[in-house]
Design a protein around this motif. Structure first.
Motif, PDB file in Angstrom:
ATOM      1  N   GLU A  89      -1.860  -1.885  15.923  1.00  0.00           N
ATOM      2  CA  GLU A  89      -1.317  -2.543  17.113  1.00  0.00           C
ATOM      3  C   GLU A  89      -2.356  -3.433  17.803  1.00  0.00           C
ATOM      4  N   ALA A  90      -3.579  -2.928  17.940  1.00  0.00           N
ATOM      5  CA  ALA A  90      -4.600  -3.688  18.661  1.00  0.00           C
ATOM      6  C   ALA A  90      -4.952  -4.983  17.949  1.00  0.00           C
ATOM      7  N   PHE A  91      -5.052  -4.937  16.627  1.00  0.00           N
ATOM      8  CA  PHE A  91      -5.437  -6.149  15.908  1.00  0.00           C
ATOM      9  C   PHE A  91      -4.252  -7.070  15.671  1.00  0.00           C
ATOM     10  N   GLU A  92      -3.028  -6.556  15.779  1.00  0.00           N
ATOM     11  CA  GLU A  92      -1.870  -7.444  15.772  1.00  0.00           C
ATOM     12  C   GLU A  92      -1.938  -8.392  16.966  1.00  0.00           C
ATOM     13  N   ALA A  93      -2.423  -7.882  18.097  1.00  0.00           N
ATOM     14  CA  ALA A  93      -2.479  -8.684  19.314  1.00  0.00           C
ATOM     15  C   ALA A  93      -3.490  -9.824  19.221  1.00  0.00           C
ATOM     16  N   VAL A  94      -4.495  -9.699  18.360  1.00  0.00           N
ATOM     17  CA  VAL A  94      -5.527 -10.753  18.254  1.00  0.00           C
ATOM     18  C   VAL A  94      -5.517 -11.436  16.886  1.00  0.00           C
ATOM     19  N   ALA A  95      -4.544 -11.086  16.040  1.00  0.00           N
ATOM     20  CA  ALA A  95      -4.488 -11.672  14.698  1.00  0.00           C
ATOM     21  C   ALA A  95      -4.263 -13.178  14.783  1.00  0.00           C
ATOM     22  N   GLU A  96      -4.871 -13.888  13.858  1.00  0.00           N
ATOM     23  CA  GLU A  96      -4.701 -15.325  13.783  1.00  0.00           C
ATOM     24  C   GLU A  96      -4.568 -15.732  12.320  1.00  0.00           C
ATOM     25  N   PRO A  97      -4.219 -16.977  12.047  1.00  0.00           N
ATOM     26  CA  PRO A  97      -4.050 -17.380  10.653  1.00  0.00           C
ATOM     27  C   PRO A  97      -5.277 -17.033   9.807  1.00  0.00           C
ATOM     28  N   GLY A  98      -5.039 -16.334   8.700  1.00  0.00           N
ATOM     29  CA  GLY A  98      -6.106 -15.957   7.791  1.00  0.00           C
ATOM     30  C   GLY A  98      -6.611 -14.543   7.964  1.00  0.00           C
ATOM     31  N   THR A  99      -6.281 -13.897   9.077  1.00  0.00           N
ATOM     32  CA  THR A  99      -6.715 -12.515   9.273  1.00  0.00           C
ATOM     33  C   THR A  99      -6.051 -11.601   8.249  1.00  0.00           C
ATOM     34  N   SER A 100      -6.846 -10.714   7.646  1.00  0.00           N
ATOM     35  CA  SER A 100      -6.305  -9.713   6.730  1.00  0.00           C
ATOM     36  C   SER A 100      -6.780  -8.343   7.175  1.00  0.00           C
ATOM     37  N   VAL A 101      -5.823  -7.473   7.488  1.00  0.00           N
ATOM     38  CA  VAL A 101      -6.125  -6.107   7.903  1.00  0.00           C
ATOM     39  C   VAL A 101      -5.841  -5.168   6.735  1.00  0.00           C
ATOM     40  N   VAL A 102      -6.796  -4.309   6.434  1.00  0.00           N
ATOM     41  CA  VAL A 102      -6.628  -3.299   5.389  1.00  0.00           C
ATOM     42  C   VAL A 102      -6.936  -1.937   5.992  1.00  0.00           C
ATOM     43  N   CYS A 103      -5.974  -1.043   5.942  1.00  0.00           N
ATOM     44  CA  CYS A 103      -6.164   0.318   6.427  1.00  0.00           C
ATOM     45  C   CYS A 103      -6.295   1.260   5.240  1.00  0.00           C
ATOM     46  N   VAL A 104      -7.335   2.073   5.257  1.00  0.00           N
ATOM     47  CA  VAL A 104      -7.514   3.044   4.184  1.00  0.00           C
ATOM     48  C   VAL A 104      -6.615   4.242   4.455  1.00  0.00           C
ATOM     49  N   ALA A 105      -5.613   4.412   3.604  1.00  0.00           N
ATOM     50  CA  ALA A 105      -4.714   5.561   3.672  1.00  0.00           C
ATOM     51  C   ALA A 105      -5.222   6.596   2.661  1.00  0.00           C
ATOM     52  N   SER A 106      -4.377   7.068   1.783  1.00  0.00           N
ATOM     53  CA  SER A 106      -4.797   8.031   0.774  1.00  0.00           C
ATOM     54  C   SER A 106      -3.710   8.198  -0.268  1.00  0.00           C
ATOM     55  N   MET A 107      -4.124   8.540  -1.460  1.00  0.00           N
ATOM     56  CA  MET A 107      -3.195   8.950  -2.502  1.00  0.00           C
ATOM     57  C   MET A 107      -2.258  10.031  -1.990  1.00  0.00           C
ATOM     58  N   ALA A 108      -2.746  10.882  -1.096  1.00  0.00           N
ATOM     59  CA  ALA A 108      -1.936  11.981  -0.570  1.00  0.00           C
ATOM     60  C   ALA A 108      -0.640  11.491   0.048  1.00  0.00           C
ATOM     61  N   GLY A 109      -0.663  10.287   0.617  1.00  0.00           N
ATOM     62  CA  GLY A 109       0.549   9.755   1.220  1.00  0.00           C
ATOM     63  C   GLY A 109       1.673   9.567   0.233  1.00  0.00           C
ATOM     64  N   HIS A 110       1.331   9.360  -1.031  1.00  0.00           N
ATOM     65  CA  HIS A 110       2.361   9.175  -2.061  1.00  0.00           C
ATOM     66  C   HIS A 110       3.017  10.493  -2.459  1.00  0.00           C
ATOM     67  N   LEU A 111       2.486  11.595  -1.981  1.00  0.00           N
ATOM     68  CA  LEU A 111       3.037  12.909  -2.306  1.00  0.00           C
ATOM     69  C   LEU A 111       3.886  13.471  -1.182  1.00  0.00           C
ATOM     70  N   ALA A 112       4.055  12.714  -0.109  1.00  0.00           N
ATOM     71  CA  ALA A 112       4.834  13.191   1.037  1.00  0.00           C
ATOM     72  C   ALA A 112       6.311  13.340   0.669  1.00  0.00           C
ATOM     73  N   ARG A 113       6.935  14.312   1.273  1.00  0.00           N
ATOM     74  CA  ARG A 113       8.372  14.544   1.064  1.00  0.00           C
ATOM     75  C   ARG A 113       9.053  14.459   2.418  1.00  0.00           C
ATOM     76  N   LEU A 114       9.512  13.257   2.739  1.00  0.00           N
ATOM     77  CA  LEU A 114      10.107  12.988   4.046  1.00  0.00           C
ATOM     78  C   LEU A 114      11.495  12.381   3.879  1.00  0.00           C
ATOM     79  N   THR A 115      12.337  12.574   4.864  1.00  0.00           N
ATOM     80  CA  THR A 115      13.656  11.950   4.858  1.00  0.00           C
ATOM     81  C   THR A 115      13.522  10.487   5.276  1.00  0.00           C
ATOM     82  N   PRO A 116      14.515   9.662   4.964  1.00  0.00           N
ATOM     83  CA  PRO A 116      14.471   8.262   5.427  1.00  0.00           C
ATOM     84  C   PRO A 116      14.353   8.159   6.946  1.00  0.00           C
ATOM     85  N   GLY A 117      15.026   9.050   7.669  1.00  0.00           N
ATOM     86  CA  GLY A 117      14.937   9.023   9.120  1.00  0.00           C
ATOM     87  C   GLY A 117      13.546   9.347   9.619  1.00  0.00           C
ATOM     88  N   GLN A 118      12.909  10.320   9.003  1.00  0.00           N
ATOM     89  CA  GLN A 118      11.543  10.663   9.384  1.00  0.00           C
ATOM     90  C   GLN A 118      10.582   9.512   9.107  1.00  0.00           C
TER      91      GLN A 118
END
Length: 280
Positions: A112-141
């Motif tokens: 959210e914070a960097f969306e407010a200051v993003a400009e043409p050419g900005t690239s944001v990369v957030c380090v998530a994890s392989m673990a996120g691909h193992l989540a078991r969530l409903t579409p609503g969640q």
């Protein structure tokens, strides 16, 4: 705008953050942030010794005002060509509350914070994890985790229902939220001429990973590396190379997606070890 100095913003001064700084920071100002002032200064000194221009800022990524100050300083310093969010805590060495505040809420605040200051050419990369691909969530969640304002994230039912001692469950939930929150933010970044993505590493050989290997899940972690066929952890340099692609000119048409960098662990878990990825 093109005459403004280039800035690389990196949260987290550990093995991943410093590897990224070395890979993409040359010729640009590196604005390095971390919650620990001593760790931050050690990393900055090492990078400066190697010729990098480094500014530092102590930041608590779970605090909205602290993250906003970082984004505003980056914008005031120059053109933020790359923002790489590596700061986080592990399931083995932390509590459920801290995992959710740092890994879940913290990433949402950075987006959210960097969306407010993003400009043409900005690239944001957030380090998530392989673990996120193992989540078991409903579409609503998933919809709630992706789109709920950051101030209300920790009050969601799916978050509040994490058992008080299930740090692994909290970590999986947080990292899945990182992935889908970046997807949901891609529209706003596109409208600013910017882009956002996540990278989901498996086991990368950092101090945090070595601490995890000493924990209860360490033996299982190393066994999965052997079972999936890769036979080794990744290196910070390999992660930094992937980040260089995601923040570089060859990925200008890539946004709102996740790059899985795990040596095949998630694929092995899904197709050969019986870990499903559908709703529970």
């Amino acid at each position: 705008m093109t005459g403004r100095p280039g800035v690389v913003v990196i949260t987290g001064s550990g093995g991943m953050g410093t590897a990224v700084a070395r890979r993409i920071g040359a010729g640009r100002t590196v604005l390095l942030a971390d919650a620990s002032a001593p760790a931050l200064e050690r990393a900055a000194a090492a990078l400066r010794d190697e010729g990098h221009q480094v500014l530092t800022q102590v930041v608590d990524v779970s605090d909205a005002a602290s993250v906003k100050e970082l984004a505003e300083r980056a914008a005031a310093t120059g053109r933020a060509g790359a923002v790489v969010h590596t700061a986080g805590v592990s399931a083995v060495t932390s509590t459920v509350e801290r995992v959710l505040r740092v890994d879940l809420l913290g990433t949402a605040l950075v987006i959210e914070a960097f969306e407010a200051v993003a400009e043409p050419g900005t690239s944001v990369v957030c380090v998530a994890s392989m673990a996120g691909h193992l989540a078991r969530l409903t579409p609503g969640q998933e919809r709630d985790l992706a789109t709920t304002p950051s101030g209300d994230l920790l009050s969601l039912d799916v978050v509040r229902r994490v058992p008080p001692h299930d740090t692994v469950g909290a970590y999986v939930l947080a990292k899945r939220a990182n992935q889908i929150r970046a997807q949901a933010a891609a529209l706003a970044y596109n409208r600013a001429g910017a882009r956002i993505s996540t990278i989901s590493p498996g086991v990368v050989s950092t101090a945090m990973a070595r601490a995890e290997q000493q924990g209860a899940t360490g033996e299982q972690m190393m066994a999965s590396l052997k079972a999936c066929g890769i036979g080794r952890p990744g290196t910070p340099g390999e992660l930094a190379a992937a980040v260089a692609f995601l923040t570089g000119p060859d990925s200008r048409y890539l946004t709102g997606t996740d790059l899985l960098l795990d040596g095949g662990q998630a694929a092995w878990m899904r197709w050969h070890a019986g870990f499903g990825t559908g709703p529970a």
